[in-house]
Design a protein around this motif. Structure first.
Motif, PDB file in Angstrom:
ATOM      1  N   GLU A  77       0.706  -1.127  -0.159  1.00 46.92           N
ATOM      2  CA  GLU A  77      -0.034  -0.170   0.072  1.00 46.92           C
ATOM      3  C   GLU A  77       0.923   1.099  -0.029  1.00 46.92           C
ATOM      4  OE1 GLU A  77      -2.792  -0.027   3.161  1.00 46.92           O
ATOM      5  OE2 GLU A  77      -3.681  -2.226   2.575  1.00 46.92           O
ATOM      6  N   SER A  79       0.931   3.631  -3.012  1.00 49.11           N
ATOM      7  CA  SER A  79       0.728   5.332  -2.783  1.00 49.11           C
ATOM      8  C   SER A  79       1.701   6.269  -3.458  1.00 49.11           C
ATOM      9  CB  SER A  79       0.475   5.559  -1.370  1.00 49.11           C
ATOM     10  OG  SER A  79       0.000   6.775  -0.993  1.00 49.11           O
ATOM     11  N   THR A 138       1.682   6.310  -7.497  1.00 48.68           N
ATOM     12  CA  THR A 138       0.636   7.108  -7.589  1.00 48.68           C
ATOM     13  C   THR A 138       1.013   8.691  -7.459  1.00 48.68           C
ATOM     14  OG1 THR A 138      -0.958   5.563  -7.062  1.00 48.68           O
ATOM     15  CG2 THR A 138      -1.595   7.668  -7.392  1.00 48.68           C
ATOM     16  N   GLU A 175      -8.008  -6.009  -1.001  1.00 52.38           N
ATOM     17  CA  GLU A 175      -7.483  -4.722  -0.176  1.00 52.38           C
ATOM     18  C   GLU A 175      -6.770  -3.546  -1.043  1.00 52.38           C
ATOM     19  OE1 GLU A 175      -4.246  -7.549   0.967  1.00 52.38           O
ATOM     20  OE2 GLU A 175      -6.493  -7.816   0.429  1.00 52.38           O
ATOM     21  N   LEU A 176      -5.765  -4.444  -1.823  1.00 49.98           N
ATOM     22  CA  LEU A 176      -4.918  -3.712  -2.810  1.00 49.98           C
ATOM     23  C   LEU A 176      -5.703  -3.351  -3.975  1.00 49.98           C
ATOM     24  CD1 LEU A 176      -2.098  -2.718  -3.156  1.00 49.98           C
ATOM     25  CD2 LEU A 176      -1.487  -4.743  -4.369  1.00 49.98           C
ATOM     26  N   GLU A 199      -8.758  -2.454  -4.256  1.00 49.43           N
ATOM     27  CA  GLU A 199      -9.423  -1.051  -3.827  1.00 49.43           C
ATOM     28  C   GLU A 199      -8.547  -0.079  -4.126  1.00 49.43           C
ATOM     29  OE1 GLU A 199     -11.758   0.575   0.145  1.00 49.43           O
ATOM     30  OE2 GLU A 199     -11.894  -1.490  -0.156  1.00 49.43           O
ATOM     31  N   ILE A 200      -7.495  -0.031  -3.307  1.00 45.04           N
ATOM     32  CA  ILE A 200      -6.447   1.060  -3.448  1.00 45.04           C
ATOM     33  C   ILE A 200      -5.995   1.339  -4.878  1.00 45.04           C
ATOM     34  CG2 ILE A 200      -4.369   1.886  -2.373  1.00 45.04           C
ATOM     35  CD1 ILE A 200      -4.812   0.026  -0.202  1.00 45.04           C
ATOM     36  N   TYR A 201      -5.776   0.379  -5.616  1.00 46.63           N
ATOM     37  CA  TYR A 201      -5.414   0.264  -6.985  1.00 46.63           C
ATOM     38  C   TYR A 201      -6.483   1.132  -7.855  1.00 46.63           C
ATOM     39  CZ  TYR A 201      -2.687  -0.873 -11.318  1.00 46.63           C
ATOM     40  OH  TYR A 201      -2.134  -0.755 -12.294  1.00 46.63           O
ATOM     41  N   LYS A 213      -8.877   3.112  -6.688  1.00 43.80           N
ATOM     42  CA  LYS A 213      -8.863   4.534  -6.348  1.00 43.80           C
ATOM     43  C   LYS A 213      -7.658   5.389  -6.988  1.00 43.80           C
ATOM     44  CE  LYS A 213      -8.989   7.683  -2.429  1.00 43.80           C
ATOM     45  NZ  LYS A 213      -9.097   7.416  -0.743  1.00 43.80           N
ATOM     46  N   ALA A 214      -6.655   4.749  -7.192  1.00 39.92           N
ATOM     47  CA  ALA A 214      -5.576   5.497  -7.759  1.00 39.92           C
ATOM     48  C   ALA A 214      -5.775   5.737  -9.068  1.00 39.92           C
ATOM     49  CB  ALA A 214      -4.138   4.711  -7.620  1.00 39.92           C
TER      50      ALA A 214
END
Length: 194
Positions: free
Chosen positions: A51, A55, A58, A119-120, A122-124, A126-127
């Protein structure tokens, strides 16, 4: 530079050089010249390390694309150069990305890992919206009849160019080739003399 940036930048390099299996807390400590345990102190789990890395990646890519995003919110009617500037700015952004293939390779590694880690993912995702949403706004300002679809297509086009140049069988295109390719794509989308 903050320690978190040092850890994340080192993780990006390790992902590009060694792949996902080569990314460990210990490997980051060693490659960054940090005392043992420093990375795990900052990012306790592998998920936290991934994460942190995503981050930072990104943020670096948003910085690379900043010239394109500066056009966001511009009014095509009020700024006659908006339409003609966009191919040049997109070509420059792609050229910069291709110039540092380490980041792109790391992003590919993280994208594949995100298919296995919700979980990754979701972050990916969003990025990804941080990249697509401004493009949709730009294409809307240029009069695209379907800016959401055209935005996805423009981003996918850029991704395809990068993949072909870095991991595919293609050569790295020149900035002029990139500009003409983007101009052709936009001409098809917008039906104008871009």
């Amino acid at each position: 530079m903050k320690r978190s940036e040092t850890v994340a930048d080192t993780a990006i390099t390790l992902l590009a050089e060694r792949g996902m299996r080569g990314l460990t807390h210990r490997a980051v400590d060693e490659a960054a010249g940090l005392p043992p345990g420093s990375t795990s102190n900052l990012a306790r789990t592998r998920a936290a390390l991934l994460e942190l890395t995503l981050s930072r990646l990104t943020d670096l890519e948003v910085q690379a694309l900043a010239p394109v995003y500066r056009l966001q919110g511009a009014n095509a009617a009020a700024d006659p150069f908006l339409e003609s500037d966009l191919p040049e700015l997109v070509a420059e952004a792609l050229h910069v990305q291709l110039g540092d293939s380490r980041r792109t390779l790391a992003r590919y590694e993280l994208a594949l890992e995100a298919t296995r880690r919700p979980e990754l993912r979701e972050i990916y995702d969003k990025a990804g919206r941080r990249f697509r949403d401004p493009v949709v706004g730009l294409l809307a300002a240029l009069g695209s009849p379907d800016p959401a679809r055209h935005g996805r297509q423009l981003v996918a086009f850029g991704e395809g160019i990068m993949f072909d140049a870095i991991a595919g069988a293609g050569a790295v295109p020149s900035r002029d080739d990139l500009r003409e390719a983007v101009r052709d794509l936009l001409r098809g989308m917008l039906g104008s003399g871009t």
